[in-house]
Design a protein around this motif. Structure first.
Motif, short mmCIF file in Angstrom:
data_model
loop_
_atom_site.label_atom_id
_atom_site.label_comp_id
_atom_site.label_asym_id
_atom_site.label_seq_id
_atom_site.Cartn_x
_atom_site.Cartn_y
_atom_site.Cartn_z
N GLY A 13 -68.92 4.45 18.79
CA GLY A 13 -68.58 5.00 17.49
C GLY A 13 -67.52 4.17 16.77
N LEU A 14 -66.50 3.75 17.50
CA LEU A 14 -65.45 2.93 16.89
C LEU A 14 -65.98 1.58 16.43
CD1 LEU A 14 -62.42 3.68 19.22
CD2 LEU A 14 -62.67 4.30 16.82
N ILE A 15 -66.77 0.95 17.28
CA ILE A 15 -67.32 -0.36 16.94
C ILE A 15 -68.23 -0.26 15.71
CG2 ILE A 15 -68.89 -2.18 17.73
CD1 ILE A 15 -67.71 -1.69 20.56
N VAL A 16 -69.08 0.76 15.69
CA VAL A 16 -69.99 0.93 14.56
C VAL A 16 -69.20 1.23 13.29
CG1 VAL A 16 -71.76 2.46 13.61
CG2 VAL A 16 -71.99 1.58 15.93
N ALA A 17 -68.17 2.04 13.39
CA ALA A 17 -67.37 2.36 12.21
C ALA A 17 -66.68 1.13 11.64
CB ALA A 17 -66.33 3.43 12.56
N VAL A 18 -66.12 0.30 12.51
CA VAL A 18 -65.45 -0.93 12.04
C VAL A 18 -66.45 -1.88 11.41
CG1 VAL A 18 -64.22 -2.99 12.82
CG2 VAL A 18 -63.51 -0.74 13.63
N LEU A 19 -67.58 -2.09 12.08
CA LEU A 19 -68.60 -2.98 11.52
C LEU A 19 -69.13 -2.46 10.19
CD1 LEU A 19 -70.68 -3.97 14.68
CD2 LEU A 19 -69.19 -5.44 13.32
N SER A 20 -69.32 -1.17 10.10
CA SER A 20 -69.82 -0.58 8.87
C SER A 20 -68.84 -0.80 7.72
CB SER A 20 -70.08 0.91 9.07
OG SER A 20 -70.51 1.50 7.88
N GLN A 21 -67.57 -0.58 7.99
CA GLN A 21 -66.55 -0.78 6.95
C GLN A 21 -66.47 -2.24 6.52
OE1 GLN A 21 -64.67 1.44 5.22
NE2 GLN A 21 -65.99 2.95 6.20
N LEU A 22 -66.54 -3.14 7.49
CA LEU A 22 -66.51 -4.57 7.16
C LEU A 22 -67.69 -4.97 6.29
CD1 LEU A 22 -65.38 -6.16 10.54
CD2 LEU A 22 -64.07 -6.07 8.40
N GLN A 31 -77.00 -3.49 5.23
CA GLN A 31 -76.72 -3.86 6.61
C GLN A 31 -75.77 -2.86 7.26
OE1 GLN A 31 -76.72 -6.09 4.13
NE2 GLN A 31 -78.19 -7.66 4.72
N ALA A 32 -74.84 -2.30 6.48
CA ALA A 32 -73.93 -1.28 7.01
C ALA A 32 -74.72 -0.04 7.42
CB ALA A 32 -72.87 -0.94 5.97
N MET A 33 -75.69 0.34 6.60
CA MET A 33 -76.51 1.50 6.94
C MET A 33 -77.34 1.23 8.18
SD MET A 33 -77.36 4.57 6.28
CE MET A 33 -76.75 4.87 4.64
N MET A 34 -77.89 0.04 8.30
CA MET A 34 -78.67 -0.31 9.49
C MET A 34 -77.79 -0.32 10.73
SD MET A 34 -81.71 -0.43 8.52
CE MET A 34 -82.53 -1.15 9.89
N THR A 35 -76.54 -0.74 10.59
CA THR A 35 -75.60 -0.72 11.71
C THR A 35 -75.35 0.72 12.14
OG1 THR A 35 -74.55 -2.73 10.90
CG2 THR A 35 -73.31 -1.41 12.47
N ASN A 36 -75.17 1.61 11.18
CA ASN A 36 -74.97 3.02 11.50
C ASN A 36 -76.18 3.60 12.22
OD1 ASN A 36 -72.42 3.15 10.38
ND2 ASN A 36 -73.20 3.73 8.38
N ILE A 37 -77.36 3.28 11.74
CA ILE A 37 -78.58 3.79 12.38
C ILE A 37 -78.74 3.23 13.78
CG2 ILE A 37 -81.10 3.77 12.23
CD1 ILE A 37 -80.74 3.88 9.16
N ALA A 38 -78.44 1.95 13.97
CA ALA A 38 -78.54 1.35 15.30
C ALA A 38 -77.55 2.00 16.26
CB ALA A 38 -78.29 -0.16 15.21
N LEU A 44 -78.02 8.12 21.02
CA LEU A 44 -79.08 9.07 21.36
C LEU A 44 -79.81 8.67 22.64
CD1 LEU A 44 -80.60 9.95 17.88
CD2 LEU A 44 -79.25 11.42 19.39
N MET A 45 -80.02 7.39 22.84
CA MET A 45 -80.66 6.94 24.07
C MET A 45 -79.80 7.26 25.30
SD MET A 45 -83.59 5.87 23.25
CE MET A 45 -84.13 5.01 24.69
#
Length: 65
Positions: A13-22, A31-38, A44-45
């Protein structure tokens, strides 16, 4: 449930949040939305695998199958 699982999910969650903000600050909202979905799919997996283990444990405890 192990505490390691909680830490894994929190780290993802932290990594995705940082990448999304960047990516959003760089103007790459798609790309931020795709990062969130990934990130969501990865979490989920992990959870699906843990639920499968839970069901196997329940089957063994109650002698089903």
């Amino acid at each position: 449930m192990e505490i390691d699982l909680v830490f894994k999910i929190a780290a993802i969650g932290l990594i995705v949040a940082v990448l999304s903000q960047l990516l959003e600050h760089a103007g790459k909202k798609e790309q931020a939305m795709m990062t969130n979905i990934a990130g969501l799919i990865v979490v989920l997996m992990i959870i699906i695998n843990e639920i499968a283990v839970l069901f196997d444990t329940i089957k063994n405890v109650f002698g089903l199958w």
